[in-house]
Design a protein around this motif. Structure first.
Motif, mmCIF file in Angstrom:
data_model
loop_
_atom_site.group_PDB
_atom_site.id
_atom_site.type_symbol
_atom_site.label_atom_id
_atom_site.label_comp_id
_atom_site.label_asym_id
_atom_site.label_seq_id
_atom_site.Cartn_x
_atom_site.Cartn_y
_atom_site.Cartn_z
ATOM 1 N N LYS A 1 27.310 -8.973 17.698
ATOM 2 C CA LYS A 1 26.808 -10.338 17.520
ATOM 3 C C LYS A 1 25.991 -10.454 16.241
ATOM 4 O O LYS A 1 26.121 -11.428 15.486
ATOM 5 N N VAL A 2 25.117 -9.461 15.986
ATOM 6 C CA VAL A 2 24.305 -9.486 14.761
ATOM 7 C C VAL A 2 25.204 -9.471 13.532
ATOM 8 O O VAL A 2 25.005 -10.237 12.578
ATOM 9 N N THR A 3 26.234 -8.616 13.553
ATOM 10 C CA THR A 3 27.167 -8.554 12.429
ATOM 11 C C THR A 3 27.883 -9.888 12.238
ATOM 12 O O THR A 3 28.040 -10.369 11.105
ATOM 13 N N GLY A 4 28.324 -10.497 13.346
ATOM 14 C CA GLY A 4 29.018 -11.780 13.244
ATOM 15 C C GLY A 4 28.146 -12.880 12.671
ATOM 16 O O GLY A 4 28.590 -13.658 11.811
ATOM 17 N N PHE A 5 26.900 -12.958 13.120
ATOM 18 C CA PHE A 5 26.000 -13.990 12.603
ATOM 19 C C PHE A 5 25.642 -13.743 11.140
ATOM 20 O O PHE A 5 25.446 -14.696 10.373
ATOM 21 N N MET A 6 25.547 -12.481 10.737
ATOM 22 C CA MET A 6 25.259 -12.188 9.329
ATOM 23 C C MET A 6 26.449 -12.570 8.450
ATOM 24 O O MET A 6 26.273 -13.066 7.332
ATOM 25 N N ARG A 7 27.658 -12.357 8.938
ATOM 26 C CA ARG A 7 28.838 -12.809 8.182
ATOM 27 C C ARG A 7 28.871 -14.329 8.086
ATOM 28 O O ARG A 7 29.231 -14.898 7.041
ATOM 29 N N GLU A 8 28.482 -14.997 9.148
ATOM 30 C CA GLU A 8 28.429 -16.461 9.130
ATOM 31 C C GLU A 8 27.402 -16.958 8.126
ATOM 32 O O GLU A 8 27.659 -17.889 7.346
ATOM 33 N N GLU A 9 26.240 -16.315 8.107
ATOM 34 C CA GLU A 9 25.206 -16.669 7.136
ATOM 35 C C GLU A 9 25.673 -16.392 5.716
ATOM 36 O O GLU A 9 25.392 -17.161 4.782
ATOM 37 N N CYS B 1 20.025 -12.415 18.576
ATOM 38 C CA CYS B 1 20.771 -11.805 17.471
ATOM 39 C C CYS B 1 20.841 -12.743 16.268
ATOM 40 O O CYS B 1 20.797 -12.289 15.120
ATOM 41 N N ARG B 2 20.938 -14.042 16.515
ATOM 42 C CA ARG B 2 21.011 -14.976 15.392
ATOM 43 C C ARG B 2 19.677 -15.058 14.654
ATOM 44 O O ARG B 2 19.639 -15.116 13.416
ATOM 45 N N CYS B 3 18.585 -15.042 15.390
ATOM 46 C CA CYS B 3 17.269 -15.064 14.737
ATOM 47 C C CYS B 3 17.045 -13.790 13.928
ATOM 48 O O CYS B 3 16.456 -13.832 12.838
ATOM 49 N N LEU B 4 17.510 -12.660 14.437
ATOM 50 C CA LEU B 4 17.374 -11.412 13.683
ATOM 51 C C LEU B 4 18.200 -11.461 12.404
ATOM 52 O O LEU B 4 17.722 -11.080 11.324
ATOM 53 N N SER B 5 19.435 -11.920 12.500
ATOM 54 C CA SER B 5 20.285 -11.987 11.309
ATOM 55 C C SER B 5 19.723 -12.957 10.284
ATOM 56 O O SER B 5 19.785 -12.704 9.070
ATOM 57 N N LYS B 6 19.149 -14.063 10.735
ATOM 58 C CA LYS B 6 18.539 -15.016 9.801
ATOM 59 C C LYS B 6 17.352 -14.379 9.072
ATOM 60 O O LYS B 6 17.176 -14.550 7.861
ATOM 61 N N THR B 7 16.540 -13.635 9.806
ATOM 62 C CA THR B 7 15.364 -13.005 9.198
ATOM 63 C C THR B 7 15.757 -11.910 8.213
ATOM 64 O O THR B 7 15.124 -11.745 7.163
ATOM 65 N N LEU B 8 16.813 -11.158 8.519
ATOM 66 C CA LEU B 8 17.233 -10.077 7.635
ATOM 67 C C LEU B 8 17.726 -10.597 6.289
ATOM 68 O O LEU B 8 17.730 -9.845 5.314
ATOM 69 N N CYS B 9 18.134 -11.844 6.241
ATOM 70 C CA CYS B 9 18.566 -12.420 4.958
ATOM 71 C C CYS B 9 17.388 -12.682 4.029
ATOM 72 O O CYS B 9 17.585 -12.874 2.827
ATOM 73 N N LEU C 1 2.262 -16.519 -0.248
ATOM 74 C CA LEU C 1 1.888 -16.442 1.160
ATOM 75 C C LEU C 1 2.492 -15.250 1.853
ATOM 76 O O LEU C 1 1.818 -14.517 2.553
ATOM 77 N N ALA C 2 3.803 -15.049 1.680
ATOM 78 C CA ALA C 2 4.467 -13.953 2.380
ATOM 79 C C ALA C 2 5.608 -13.453 1.542
ATOM 80 O O ALA C 2 6.602 -14.139 1.393
ATOM 81 N N PRO C 3 5.504 -12.278 0.959
ATOM 82 C CA PRO C 3 6.601 -11.751 0.152
ATOM 83 C C PRO C 3 7.861 -11.654 0.978
ATOM 84 O O PRO C 3 7.849 -11.159 2.097
ATOM 85 N N ARG C 4 8.926 -12.170 0.405
ATOM 86 C CA ARG C 4 10.222 -12.148 1.055
ATOM 87 C C ARG C 4 10.196 -12.868 2.398
ATOM 88 O O ARG C 4 10.799 -12.455 3.353
ATOM 89 N N GLY C 5 9.488 -13.970 2.466
ATOM 90 C CA GLY C 5 9.499 -14.748 3.687
ATOM 91 C C GLY C 5 10.715 -15.634 3.731
ATOM 92 O O GLY C 5 11.683 -15.450 3.026
ATOM 93 N N ASP C 6 10.682 -16.682 4.571
ATOM 94 C CA ASP C 6 11.842 -17.540 4.712
ATOM 95 C C ASP C 6 11.824 -18.614 3.647
ATOM 96 O O ASP C 6 10.781 -19.068 3.184
ATOM 97 N N SER C 7 12.993 -19.051 3.235
ATOM 98 C CA SER C 7 13.110 -19.983 2.121
ATOM 99 C C SER C 7 12.732 -21.390 2.540
ATOM 100 O O SER C 7 12.878 -21.776 3.686
ATOM 101 N N CYS C 8 12.258 -22.173 1.574
ATOM 102 C CA CYS C 8 11.984 -23.567 1.838
ATOM 103 C C CYS C 8 13.271 -24.364 1.717
ATOM 104 O O CYS C 8 14.260 -23.904 1.189
ATOM 105 N N THR C 9 13.235 -25.576 2.217
ATOM 106 C CA THR C 9 14.434 -26.403 2.237
ATOM 107 C C THR C 9 14.261 -27.544 1.250
ATOM 108 O O THR C 9 13.299 -28.301 1.338
#
Length: 647
Positions: A98-106, A66-74, A33-41
């Motif tokens: 903030k983006v850096t902090g959320f990416m470290r959290e992820e 910023c949190r939504c951006l960091s989640k998508t970049l993963c 459906l979407a290469p490199r999309g979001d993972s299933c749970t």
């Protein structure tokens, strides 16, 4: 929350079609459906989010963006260039933090989840791990297996590049490349990178279903044993010729022993010398030496040498991915381009799109710029030939994930004010007491905010639904998809962020569906000028009078009502208008297939991250000036009518 499913209840073909939510599910993106999309749970051995250990304050609007951006970049395929569009100043650096902090959290959450799934501890090239890494570099070839591709733990290597620090040099792009090489060298250590330069092997994909991540270098081992054998034989002959009585006078044996020992030992010495040379002379020094050469401008093959250094760096990162048992992503934050000369800015963008954007490179560029400043800067350069002197087209060619930060929201303003007030010394006691109250509330078991795990599962479901609409040939949305692959990638990268942001407004009435969100993203990508004009007209109407009934008018009717004014401003908006696609398709899109109304516009206004807000601000300024001119002309006519000239 139920896990996201495909039609038929199976995961992607990459994991063998296992049912979603079962231990066989690979938790991978939906490749069909979407290469490199979001993972299933998944439920068992699943990749899940770990809740924060402490109850935190409610997130502000900036935190959510910023949190939504960091989640998508993963989940986004690399290399990716994020156009982090925000006005310059302190807020820009605060948002990057903030983006850096959320990416470290992820990163921490994924590390714990992967350890729970695979029961394999990640490795580090430090201490005893350094010796193990050097051993693998010397005698083993790394193999990319299916098990490695299924790993979800990520390590982000954050690198900050301030263009202002290199603004005085002739080649600003060289500063970008040297900063990248030097930061990676410092992160992993000089010795592993130096040894890899001499003895490292580029990773290759496994053949068949093999799960062996390391294969012995038979040629290297045979050569090493052969050299050691010859060296031992030469030393033996030399010692016999020197020590055994009766043979000491045979000069021939001494010469043969010395020659064999020297030839065999020289190969080992040359290898050690090469490692020592790379240890003392870093990649940064090599590139600086090339750029400082007097023959720099006429030196043939200069860019190929720089590219070769970058390729070795990329191969080294791929090697360390397999060694550390995690995926590596280099996040390069680029700031202060706005204060540099136009030609140097264009050089940095060219380096990002040529030297550092080869396929499968693990680079995430966050280009933090103010478009209202950088676009005129680009239009002054000589590199715009062939693009009709349009800075927007040039920037769009580089950026693969546009992310426009809106104006500061109410909660963000209050948080900023609170931070400013709390810096006063006479209020420090209040800070201490608030921390005590927060801990007391935690001990008393006050319920926490909604789980991010549940929100992420709902986001995955919405993302899959939106991507299904893009792949459904019977859906009218497919006819509006661009033929340019770069634009398609921008749309695929933007939809997950838009849907995640919409979920934070799910409590408001009239929340758009995933299909409507996908259509809105496509419209913002295909007709940014016309959509910005409609939104600006709406914003002016909302600000100039009482709030109208937002559900009664369509956006197409508003566009028709104000299209004459847009036509009058077509000369100053020429570059922006050239970004739009077919005008007839825009009419069909808004008038027939997707008749968005003002209520939809209000819902999407705060989450349209792929629409450059500086375009709308420019339109607002031009519209205001045009109205002032018309008002002045009308006043002049009125005065001339009231006070006619005497004959």
């Amino acid at each position: 929350m139920e896990p996201a499913t495909l039609p038929g209840g199976t995961c992607s073909p990459a994991c063998g079609g296992s049912p979603v939510g079962t231990p066989g599910c690979c938790e991978e993106r939906l490749a069909c459906l979407a290469p490199r999309g979001d993972s299933c749970t998944c439920r068992d051995g699943a990749f899940v989010e770990v809740e924060p250990s402490e109850h935190q304050e409610p997130l502000t609007e900036d935190d959510i963006y910023c949190r939504c951006l960091s989640k998508t970049l993963c989940h986004t395929a690399t290399p990716v260039t994020v156009g982090f569009y925000a006005p310059c100043g302190h807020r820009l650096y605060s948002l990057l933090g903030k983006v850096t902090g959320f990416m470290r959290e992820e990163m921490a959450q994924r590390e714990e989840a992967e350890l729970h799934r695979s029961h394999q501890q990640p490795r580090s090239p430090r201490g005893w791990g350094l010796l193990l890494a050097l051993w693998y570099m010397a005698f083993y070839k790394p193999i990319i297996t299916e098990g490695h591709l299924r790993r979800k733990n990520i390590e982000f290597v954050f690198i900050h590049f301030s263009a202002w620090q290199y603004a005085g040099c002739d080649k600003l792009w060289a500063g970008l490349v040297t900063t990248l090489c030097d930061s990676v060298r410092h992160h992993f250590g000089a010795l592993p990178l130096s040894v890899y330069h001499v003895m490292g092997t580029r990773p290759r994909f496994a053949s068949g279903f093999s799960q062996k991540e390391w294969v012995l270098k038979r040629d290297t081992c045979l050569k090493l044993w052969g050299m050691l054998f010859i060296l031992a034989a030469g030393l033996s002959i030399l010692l016999v010729a020197l020590l055994v009585p009766g043979i000491k006078d045979h000069h021939t044996l001494k010469v043969v022993g010395s020659a064999v020992t020297s030839l065999s030992g020289s190969s080992l010495v040359l290898g050690a010398f090469s490692v020592l040379k790379n240890l003392l002379v870093s990649e940064k020094q090599k590139i600086e030496r090339l750029t400082n050469s007097e023959r720099f401008t006429s030196q043939l093959g200069f860019m190929s040498k720089v590219r070769r250094e970058v390729e070795v760096l990329v191969d080294f990162l791929a090697f360390m991915e397999i060694f550390e048992r995690r995926r590596l992503r280099v996040v390069l934050e680029i700031t202060s381009l706005d204060v540099c000369y136009p030609e140097k800015v264009a050089g940095v963008l060219n380096a990002m799109s040529t030297l550092l954007s080869e396929a499968n490179t693990p680079f995430i560029f966050i280009l933090a710029v103010d478009p209202s400043v950088i676009i005129p800067c680009l239009e002054q350069t000589g590199c715009m030939k062939g693009l009709a002197d349009n800075g927007y087209l040039y920037l769009n060619r580089t950026v693969t994930l546009p992310f426009s930060i809106p104006e500061m929201g109410a909660r963000s303003r209050l948080r900023c004010l609170e931070a400013a007030v709390q810096t006063r010394e006479d209020l420090m006691y209040r800070i201490i007491t608030s921390n005590v109250e927060r801990r007391r509330a935690k001990c008393q078991g006050i319920p926490a905010a909604p789980s991010w795990q549940e929100m992420d599962a709902e986001a995955v479901r919405c993302i899959h639904e939106a991507f299904r609409c893009l792949h459904d040939g019977a859906d009218p949305l497919t006819r509006y998809l661009p033929t340019n692959s770069a634009h398609v990638r921008r749309i695929v990268n933007t939809i997950p962020i838009t849907l995640r942001l919409l979920l934070h407004r799910a409590g408001t009435p009239g929340t758009p569906s995933p299909r409507a969100a996908a259509a809105w993203v496509v419209m913002a990508d295909q007709w940014p000028c016309r959509l910005s004009w409609v939104l600006q007209c709406l914003e002016d109407a909302w600000q100039s009078g009482p709030a109208p009934d937002f559900g009664t008018r369509t956006l197409w009717s508003i566009f028709q009502e104000n299209v004459g004014e847009l036509s009058a401003l077509r000369q100053p908006l020429h570059n922006v208008l050239s970004l739009d696609g077919d005008p007839e398709l825009f009419q069909t899109f808004l008038a027939c297939d997707f008749p968005f109304d003002t209520r939809d516009a209000r819902a999407f206004l705060g989450v349209t991250v792929n629409l450059d807000h500086s375009i709308r601000h420019k339109m607002g300024l031009l519209r205001g000036l045009d109205r002032l001119k018309k008002a002045a002309a009308a006043a002049t006519v009125s005065r001339s009518v009231q006070c006619p000239h005497p004959e």
